[in-house]
Structures are given as structure tokens and as C-alpha cells.
Design an enzyme around this catalytic site. Structure first.
Site, short mmCIF file in Angstrom:
data_model
loop_
_atom_site.label_atom_id
_atom_site.label_comp_id
_atom_site.label_asym_id
_atom_site.label_seq_id
_atom_site.Cartn_x
_atom_site.Cartn_y
_atom_site.Cartn_z
N SER A 110 0.81 -1.22 0.00
CA SER A 110 0.00 0.00 0.00
C SER A 110 0.85 1.27 0.00
O SER A 110 0.32 2.36 -0.20
CB SER A 110 -0.93 0.01 1.22
OG SER A 110 -0.19 0.02 2.43
N LYS A 129 -6.32 4.95 7.91
CA LYS A 129 -5.16 5.70 7.45
C LYS A 129 -5.46 7.19 7.37
O LYS A 129 -4.66 8.04 7.81
CB LYS A 129 -4.71 5.17 6.09
CG LYS A 129 -4.12 3.77 6.15
CD LYS A 129 -3.78 3.25 4.77
CE LYS A 129 -3.14 1.86 4.85
NZ LYS A 129 -2.82 1.30 3.52
#
Length: 824
Positions: free
Chosen positions: A670, A713
């Protein structure tokens, strides 16, 4: 192409309360067919097929995450299928009178096992009473006395005859310690003394001696006949006893035999029991332990007559006639469904227990105990995969029973040939059962791969999902499910706003605004906690703020480490810049998992470039901190750089990438787009704005791809910006394909609505680099040249310089620096 930031309604899919046609959960119609209403049609159909399929091997493995209602649904489907069937047979073990080490099995229709047990026990007690009465009765006593008198009469007659003959010869019969003897009589009829006998004429004395020898021989013959006469008496007594016993037992046993005449094995067992009672009549009548050996040949401790009815059947002399009812289905309605929580080998296939007697462990058929397979025989058995696989011998024992279609009771030591002691070998019981194993998908695929017999025995997989689509129909069913939980748990009713908040949180749990979480345990726990806070606040119904309080409280109980990390960022211990610009430095985003609690952790990712051979060095991998997926993401960057800049010249650079201040492992791809932005910035020497954080993976064509944990996040970087001060320019770049997954916290949504914080959906690396640097990415012309003032143009120009310098070094030309050093 410019990127438009997301609006507040795009980062949180709120529940439309106008679509909820109720005021509180009290108005909802409960769900009766729960297994059909939870978005599990595939799993339910598999369960129905598996339970309905009668051929061998069609057992079921239910795979799915815990909390999805696997046990409940499996039990409901099984109950619906099996309640139509008749209860299976009862099973008993009885003594094998020919070989006590091999008990025999009996099966009776459901409910008759307990009746047979009681009938036989009553018959044994009645038989003892009847026999005792018969042997104590006048008829028996007279006949026994007559038999005894007969032997006395025969003895008396024989000795009288020899005594009369002796008298005729002037002799008399004497009984001495040494046996029978004869002596002559004098003229007065008294026994002649030895002196008188010696004074008799020789001829007369010899005649006496001759007569005494003859009579002595005849008396010896009579004595020799006495044991035979006694044997005949015993035989007559035995015959009399058998006659009385036969007469008494036949009526009792025939009554029981008539009741169970059509059940296989029972008439033969009753006949064998009758024969054994007659063969061991004294022990049966007296209950004397010394008359009868104990279980498996052990000699008991006591020898007294039983004193009460309760101890009669427990004495070793009487235990042999009992019935051990191991499976009693008298109370069942339909076929059994058994859940074995502790599937050890013994708990599955049964065991033979032992008892202490005279310091030794002994056993008999009465100590045979049924296992879960016995109780589930004719129905279904539900067990946990992890438990049955980890208990020694349990998995092998289960497979052997399913393969042979028999339940054989033996110890683990016997199964693995570790014991040679004589043990009971109960007759195996035929097995017809549907086994349902419930476990995680990982266990299913591991066992399927490494156990070749698994696929033959468990041919049906019921795969449970953890989510279902969030649409109008499913939402209506979901709301009714919440009403079911309220009723089952006896909670305060939830009002419309609370139900809407539960639906929103359900999507948040799944990390997808278009899906609902169907892990019932998660929702159940949240509702229990919301009910607690509503009661604490003395609310009559649970409201949205109670649900939110439950959510916040659960986070607070788990987020000690998150708060500690945020504190260290605010204190400057962990360096995260949210202002200014830096070359080769980008704010990356990672997710940390602590049990079931996940939170975002910003990280500073930096890149350095220098002349080299086209290698991108992953410092995390070199330090053995990077996982294989992360290393794969870094290698993809090399492919992207080579395809974009290395088609007309070699890439004469080396680069290093690292997660700054990271002291644990790094896994996942990611951060690959973040690392690529850092590389491009370092190569082009273009600074990146630090008010942004980035997440997303990238392919070799520069397309940004979806990642997991996007909500956490974003919130992790938002918390850093909020504590340091929101400027209105800060934000996060996410893959455009992750927009549908956004279900952000309410404070983040409100900041986005006030335009104090922003979320940008990115499709390509070029879109992202333009936003991060403020410069155009640049499009190549026909000669594959980029505009000079673009990021790509600056990167390509720097790479050409690297290539030229590498070429000069390859030809041995001196660089300006080397010439200056030599001249000085």
C-alpha cells in the site's frame, strides 16, 4: 487532469432515516427464518444439500470467520431437516456369558432401552426373591430331605446287612478312628479281649480270622461305594435345584422374552442369562462375592450377603446380569443433534472406565461409556475443527469411524499398539451420522491439502460470508435482525436514530460503504454496550448518542498505543512534517492491528538517488524488516521507472527507499505509490508538499490501485494535523477505487465539510505528483520528450546527466573534480 477533492457526503454513507418505517424496534416484525435472512444463501444451500444427501462421505465442513453465526445457522438448518425423522434406536451393552472380555451390543427402538433395563433389573430381583422362597419352601425341603434320607438309608441298609452277617459268625462291627473293624464276641456277647482270643483253639481262631478278613473286604467295598452314592445325591440335588430354578425362572424370563421377542439378540441373551444363573445358582442366591469373581476376574473384597435392594445389583455376583444403557433416545423428538464442545478421542468414540478393587484397576461392561458419535448416531454431530485437529488421536478416530461406519471403543494406547494388557473389546456399533465440522477457511484448505482422506469424507463445504450488500431489501432484513437481537437479549428498544447509527457502524466495520457486516457477534456486542450506556443515562430507549458512546468507549479501552504514538508525533519524537516542502520525502500511511482494533500510523518515507546501475534498494528488505509483498511493490517501481525513462538510454542511477523511524516489520504494497512519489521527487529534485499524506499501491503502468484500511489511514493523518493545527490545505491522497470504502469518523467528516481537511481520489501517479508538487507531470511528445518545466521533464533531464557521467567513467575520462584534485 486535475483532481477534485471529495465532498463530505462522499466520505460517509449516512443511513437515510426516512427509509426506516418504524419508530423503535418494538414495531418490527421478528425474523423467523434467520438462516435465510443473513445474506448466506450459498452456505444455507450447502447445509441443506449436505444434510439431505444420504450417501457416504457427504459430511459438511462449515468454513467462515467466527461470529458469523455458523453454529446457530448450522443447528437451525439441521433441526429443520432432522426433526422430520424418527428418533434412532437406543443402544445397550450386556454381558457376554461366553467371554466377558467381549460385551455384546443390543439395539432397541427409541424409548425401549430404558424399559428393557428396568424390566430386566426387576426380573432379576424377582427371580432372587422367587428362588429364595422356592428353596426355603416346604416342598423343596421335603424333597431335599428325602434325597438326603435316601443315601442314609442305603448306607444303613448296607452296614446292617454286613453287621447281621457278622453276628451270625459270632462277630461284631466296630467303628474305630482307623475305619471299620470286626471283632469276635465271647459267650456273654461282649467283645472278646486279645488274651481270650489268643487262648482259643487254633482252628477256631483261624476261622474267626478268615471270617473277619472276608467281612473287612465287604465293608471296604461298601465304603468305596459311599462317594458314588454321595455323587448321586448331589446330582439329584442339582437336578432338583435346576428343576426348581427352571420352573421359577422360565415363567419370569418368558414374560420378558415375550415383551421383546421381535428385537434381535434379546431372546438369545435371556436364554444365556438363564443358563448362567442356573450354573452359578449359589452366588446368584446369596450374592456372596466369594462365590462369584468380580469384574474381569478380580477377586472382590467382601463376602457378606447383600443387605439391601440397592446393593444387590451392584455386587460383583449380580453386575453380570445388568444392562448398560449407553444411548437413551427416549426423550428425543426427531433425530439427535449433538454439539461436542470438547472433542477428545474418548469423548468422540467412547471409553471403558476402570474402578479400584483390592489395589487393582478392574472393569466390566457396565463401565462402558458412550461418546458423542454414539449419542449423535442416526442424526448429526457438530464439532469445532481446531479442537478436533489438536486433540491427540481425535481426528484419526473420527475418520476411522466414518470410513468403517462403525464405532469401535478402544483406548488410544490400544489404537497405537502401545498396550498389551487384556482389555474389554465391546462389540462395534453400526454408525450412521452426519458430521458437521466448523472452522476457519485456513484450516479447511490446509487439511484439504495435506490429508488425502479429508475430501473423501467431507465432500460439502458451507462457506459463510462476513458481509452482504447494503441495499434497501437487505437493510430491511438487517433492521429486523437487530430487532431479533433486542428481543433475545432483552435489551431496551432501539429508536430509529440508534438503528441508523448501527447500520452506519456496520458498514464502517466492513470498511465499505456499500456493504453490511453480518458477523452477528460484533453487532450483538455493540448493542449490548449501547444498552448499558442507555440505562446509565436513564433513557427509555437506546438512542444514536448511546450507540456512539458505546463505539467511543470501545475505542478508548483499546487505543492506548495509538494515543502514545500520536503523543510522540506531537512532541516531535517521531518526525512527521505537515507544512513546507521537502525533496524526496513523503508522508506515508500504514495500519496497525492490535487484536480487533485497527488504527492509522503516519510514517515518513524518504528516497535518495545517485549514479548507479538502475537498482532501487529497499532498505527495509536489506535489513530483513520488509515482507515479500512490500519487496514486490518496490520491484514494481523499477519496472515503472524503466518503462518511462529507460527506453532510449540506460537508467544510470541507484536509489534507496526507507520508512524513517520504523523499527518493526513492514509488509504490504500500500506504500508503493508513496515510495514512487518520493523517488520521482528525488530524481527530479522537485520538493513535495508535506501537508499531504499518501496511500495506495501502483502497477508498472503508473495506475494507482486500491488498498485496505483506508478509513483508519485517513483518520491517523487527520489526528496529527488536528493536534498541530488544521490549516485548510492538509489532506490525504487515496486510490480512486477506494472511495466506495470510505466511512470516516464524524469529526473527520465535519472537518471535510468545513473544508479544513481534504481527501483526493487519485487514479494515476501523474495525477498524484501534480497535486503533491504543484507542477505538471508532463506528457511525452512523439520523440518521447517531456516539457522542461514538468516533473517528468526534470526527471528525464537528471537521468540523462547520470547516463552521460556513467558513459564518461566507462571511457576513462576524468571528471572536473578529479582534474582539480590532480592540479592542486
Amino acid at each position: 487532469m486535475p483532481v477534485n477533492r471529495l465532498e463530505a457526503d462522499q466520505v460517509f454513507q449516512a443511513c437515510n432515516l426516512e427509509q426506516l418505517q418504524f419508530e423503535t424496534t418494538a414495531d418490527l416484525e421478528p425474523i423467523k427464518e434467520l438462516s435465510d435472512a443473513l445474506g448466506q444463501p450459498r452456505a444455507v444451500e450447502s447445509l441443506r444439500f449436505g444434510t439431505g444427501m444420504e450417501h457416504q462421505g457427504y459430511n459438511i465442513f462449515v468454513l467462515g470467520q467466527s461470529g458469523t453465526g455458523r453454529h446457530t445457522m448450522a443447528a437451525q438448518v439441521l433441526e429443520r431437516q432432522l426433526k422430520k425423522l424418527s428418533p434412532p434406536d437406543d443402544w445397550c451393552y450386556v454381558n457376554n456369558f461366553d467371554d466377558q472380555s467381549r460385551p455384546k451390543k443390543l439395539h432397541l427402538p427409541a424409548g425401549k432401552g430404558i424399559r428393557f433395563t428396568k424390566d430386566l433389573e426387576k426380573m432379576i430381583k424377582d427371580a432372587r426373591s422367587v428362588l429364595k422362597a422356592s428353596f426355603e419352601g416346604e416342598e423343596y425341603q421335603h424333597r431335599a430331605q428325602a434325597i438326603g434320607e435316601e443315601v442314609k438309608e442305603r448306607q444303613h441298609k448296607a452296614f446292617k446287612e454286613i453287621s447281621d452277617r457278622a453276628t451270625e459268625k459270632g462277630l461284631t462291627l466296630l467303628r474305630t478312628p482307623g475305619g471299620l473293624a470286626f471283632a469276635p464276641l465271647d459267650k456273654d456277647g461282649d467283645v472278646m479281649s486279645p488274651d481270650e482270643f489268643q487262648q482259643l483253639p487254633e482252628e477256631k481262631r483261624q476261622n474267626y480270622e478268615k471270617d473277619m478278613e472276608g467281612l473287612q473286604a465287604e465293608s471296604q467295598k461298601i465304603l468305596e461305594k459311599i462317594p458314588q452314592w454321595q455323587k448321586e445325591i448331589r446330582e439329584k440335588m442339582e437336578a432338583l435345584n435346576k428343576e426348581i430354578t427352571e420352573k421359577s425362572l422360565t415363567q419370569l424370563i418368558d414374560g420378558v422374552k415375550a415383551e421383546y421377542a421381535e428385537i434381535a439378540g434379546i431372546p438369545a441373551h435371556l436364554d444365556a442369562m438363564k443358563k448362567d444363573i442356573m450354573d452359578n445358582l449359589p452366588a446368584f442366591l446369596t450374592g456372596d462375592h466369594q462365590q462369584q469373581q468380580g469384574p474381569m476376574g478380580a477377586k472382590p473384597q467382601q463376602s457378606s450377603m447383600p443387605t439391601g435392594e440397592e446393593t444387590d445389583m451392584d455386587s460383583p455376583a449380580m453386575r453380570r446380569y445388568k444392562v448398560n444403557l449407553v444411548v437413551d433416545n427416549s426423550k428425543l423428538e426427531g433425530a439427535p443433534i449433538v454439539f461436542e464442545d470438547n472433542p477428545t478421542y474418548a469423548n468422540l468414540v467412547g471409553k471403558v472406565e476402570h474402578m479400584s478393587m483390592m489395589g487393582a484397576l478392574v472393569t466390566d461392561f457396565n463401565l462402558i461409556k458412550a461418546g458423542a458419535l454414539h449419542r449423535a448416531n442416526g442424526g448429526a454431530l457438530i464439532i469445532d475443527a481446531r479442537k478436533v485437529l489438536t486433540h491427540p488421536g481425535a481426528w484419526d478416530g473420527l475418520k476411522r469411524a466414518l470410513q468403517s461406519n462403525f464405532i469401535k471403543i478402544e483406548s488410544l494406547a490400544e489404537m497405537y499398539s502401545l498396550l498389551s494388557t487384556v482389555m474389554l473389546e465391546p462389540e462395534p456399533i453400526p454408525l450412521k451420522v452426519k458430521v458437521i465440522i466448523i472452522g476457519e477457511p485456513m484450516l479447511y484448505y490446509l487439511v484439504q491439502q495435506f490429508d488425502p482422506e479429508f475430501s473423501q469424507l467431507f465432500k460439502v463445504a458451507a462457506d459463510f460470508d462476513v458481509q452482504m450488500e447494503r441495499n434497501g431489501e437487505n437493510q430491511e432484513l438487517y433492521v429486523r435482525l437487530l430487532g431479533n437481537i433486542v428481543a433475545k437479549q432483552k435489551l431496551l428498544h432501539f429508536d430509529k436514530s440508534a438503528v441508523g447509527r448501527l447500520i452506519e457502524q456496520s458498514s464502517r466495520m466492513m470498511g465499505d460503504s456499500e456493504r453490511l457486516n453480518i458477523r452477528i457477534r460484533d453487532i450483538n456486542d455493540l448493542m449490548l454496550e449501547a444498552d448499558y450506556w442507555a440505562r446509565q443515562n436513564k433513557h427509555e430507549t437506546v438512542r444514536a448518542d448511546d450507540v456512539q458512546k458505546a463505539i467511543d468507549s470501545k475505542v478508548f479501552r483499546s487505543d492506548r498505543l495509538r494515543r502514545r504514538i500520536q503523543e510522540e508525533i506531537h512532541r516531535g519524537t517521531l518526525r512527521i512534517d505537515i507544512e513546507g516542502s521537502r525533496v524526496g520525502q513523503v508522508n506515508g500511511l500504514a495500519v496497525m492491528m492490535l487484536g480487533d482494533f485497527a488504527f492509522g500510523k503516519p510514517s515518513r518515507i524518504s528516497a535518495q538517488v545517485y549514479m548507479g546501475k538502475g537498482e532501487v534498494i529497499d532498505i527495509e528488505r536489506e535489513a530483513k524488516l520488509g515482507g515479500p509483498i512490500h519487496s514486490k511493490g518496490v520491484l514494481i517501481l523499477s519496472g515503472f521507472l524503466g518503462a518511462r525513462y529507460g527506453t532510449e538510454m540506460p537508467l544510470s542511477l541507484s536509489a534507496s527507499l526507507v520508512f524513517e523511524q520504523s523499527y518493526g516489520g513492514v509488509e504490504g504494497d500500500s506504500a508503493s505509490s508513496t515510495e514512487l512519489y518520493a523517488l520521482l521527487s528525488a530524481i527530479a529534485e522537485v520538493p513535495i508538499k508535506q501537508q499531504f499524506a499518501v496511500t495506495g499501491s501502483v502497477d508498472q503502468y503508473g495506475r494507482v490501485q486500491a488498498i485496505g484500511g483506508v478509513n483508519e489511514k485517513i483518520e491517523g493523518f487527520f489526528d496529527v494535523c488536528r493536534h498541530k493545527g488544521l490549516t485548510g490545505s492538509q489532506g490525504v491522497l487515496i486510490p480512486a477505487t477506494n472511495v466506495k470504502h470510505l466511512m470516516l469518523r464524524q469529526d473527520v467528516v465535519e472537518a471535510i465539510a468545513r473544508q479544513e481537511f481534504h481527501v483526493y481520489p487519485i487514479e494515476t501517479i501523474d495525477q498524484g505528483i501534480e497535486l503533491l508538487t504543484g507542477l505538471p507531470a508532463g506528457e511525452p511528445d512523439e520523440q518521447h520528450r517531456y516539457p522542461e518545466d514538468s516533473v517528468n521533464g526534470k526527471a528525464l533531464r537528471r537521468l540523462r546527466i547520470f547516463a552521460d557521467n556513467m558513459s564518461k567513467f566507462g571511457k576513462g575520462e576524468e571528471s572536473p573534480g578529479e582534474r582539480g584534485d590532480r592540479d592542486s
